[in-house]
Scaffold this active site. Structure first.
Site, short mmCIF file in Angstrom:
data_model
loop_
_atom_site.label_atom_id
_atom_site.label_comp_id
_atom_site.label_asym_id
_atom_site.label_seq_id
_atom_site.Cartn_x
_atom_site.Cartn_y
_atom_site.Cartn_z
N CYS A 114 3.83 2.06 -5.93
CA CYS A 114 3.46 1.59 -4.59
C CYS A 114 3.79 0.11 -4.52
O CYS A 114 4.51 -0.43 -5.37
CB CYS A 114 1.98 1.86 -4.30
N ALA A 115 3.28 -0.59 -3.52
CA ALA A 115 3.63 -1.99 -3.33
C ALA A 115 3.04 -2.88 -4.43
O ALA A 115 3.74 -3.73 -4.99
CB ALA A 115 3.18 -2.47 -1.96
#
Length: 378
Positions: free
Chosen positions: A72-73
């Site tokens: 994810c980020a």
């Protein structure tokens, strides 16, 4: 149980061409724009918000015989999804520590060359496609195109037992923040940049330095119009053998000259660079660029991104006897690709016209490198 994979371990998997399955839980547009690239990687992109209530919808789309890394980020969303996968019976699940933010900032150090006169190290920013270098000779070191992670270069110099005395930027970078000014302030090294790039802080203008010499290093500044995508781009020719080409020549293409709104004019300069200055260099010269487009294609058997000028010429049709007008037309046609995100802010910061905090620096740099004009083969 969910395990964690750090960015160095991920880098080794990329470089070793290992098989890996990546479940990317960022938004679809972010995934399409920029992902972890691996020659033998497989991918599934399902946004996190679709998995909040469970992973049942995707378990049949995930492999049982491969390691799965959830990305994810910044790491938090991936950890949540990975825990659900573990509960669903997957025992080969990892999260990428720090997510794409950490991936964007990791530098992989590799040795390009060593003899009794000098050593050359390349620092590969695998998640961003940026390259920087350290040339060590005697008790001194030169850093070429440093990124903002200045502690990496300080640590490398400490391990070599040398002092960083010279820092050069080949141009005013548009897709990432330079560490040149900060590294010079922290080490006391001389920092060199073309005056024509418009920086407002103190530095050594490359226009006044045809050469830089220390220990067994003789660096020639090819500062007579070797543009990549800025008007003051230069290349550095070390000991008649290594061409640190900045964003002028890549292993698989040429620098894009369209970011200043003068694409036709700068394309003509790029033509003169390729067909006059670079054409006079021997095929055996080793090109070490500031960026790459595809690590799988451009990293060589020795483990660094670079190639001989002869091989680059042979496979790049833009460097093969193109008439000037045709070359300029092709550059104009190719230059309508997406610009580096936030490049105006990044250029302003690199000029010293603007300062931002560390978190803003990260946000400005997120995304792929878009500094190559094209990836051409004959």
């Amino acid at each position: 149980m969910v395990k964690e994979m750090n960015v160095q371990q991920m880098t080794e998997k990329v470089l070793n061409k290992e098989a890996l399955f990546i479940l990317d839980v960022r938004n679809e547009s972010d995934f399409r724009d920029w992902k972890i690239e691996g020659e033998n990687f497989s991918y599934l992109n399902v946004p996190y918000f679709e998995l909040i209530d469970g992973v049942d919808a995707i378990v049949d789309r995930l492999p049982k015989d491969k390691d799965i890394v959830v990305v994810c980020a910044k790491g938090g969303s991936a950890a949540f999804v990975a825990e659900q996968l573990a509960e669903a019976g997957f025992d080969n699940v990892y999260t990428l520590a720090g997510g794409m933010q950490a991936w964007s900032e990791h530098l992989h150090q590799t040795k390009v060359y060593e003899d009794d006169q000098l050593k050359i190290y390349q620092f590969i920013r695998v998640g961003k496609g940026c390259l920087s270098y350290m040339v060590v000779s005697g008790n001194e070191a030169l850093v070429v195109d440093p990124l903002r992670f200045v502690d990496v270069y300080e640590q490398a110099a400490k391990q070599e037992g040398v002092t960083i005395t010279h820092i050069v930027d080949s141009h005013l970078h548009a897709d990432h923040l330079s560490g040149g000014k900060e590294l010079a302030e922290r080490t006391g090294a001389a920092y060199y940049l073309m005056k024509s790039e418009g920086a407002v802080f103190d530095f050594e203008p490359l226009e006044q330095h045809d050469t830089i010499d220390f220990a067994n290093v003789h660096l020639e500044v090819l500062a007579v119009k070797t543009p990549g995508h800025t008007p003051g781009s230069v290349s550095f020719f070390v000991n008649g053998k290594w061409l640190f080409s900045g964003d002028t020549i890549f292993v698989g293409g040429l620098g894009r000259p369209d970011l200043g709104g003068k694409v036709a004019e700068w394309a003509a300069d790029l033509y003169d660079t390729v067909y006059e200055k670079v054409a006079a260099m021997a095929d055996e010269v080793i090109v070490l660029p500031a960026h790459y487009a595809n690590l799988d294609e451009e990293i060589n058997a020795e483990g660094y991104v670079g190639d001989t000028l002869g091989r680059i010429r042979a496979r790049n049709e833009m460097m093969q006897n193109k008439p000037k007008d045709e070359f300029i037309d092709l550059v104009i046609q190719s230059a309508n690709t997406e610009t580096p995100p936030n490049f105006e802010d990044i250029v302003a910061i690199n000029r010293g016209l603007k300062t931002v905090d560390g978190e803003t620096q990260r946000e400005l740099e997120i995304g792929p490198n878009r500094c190559a004009l094209h990836h051409t083969h004959a």
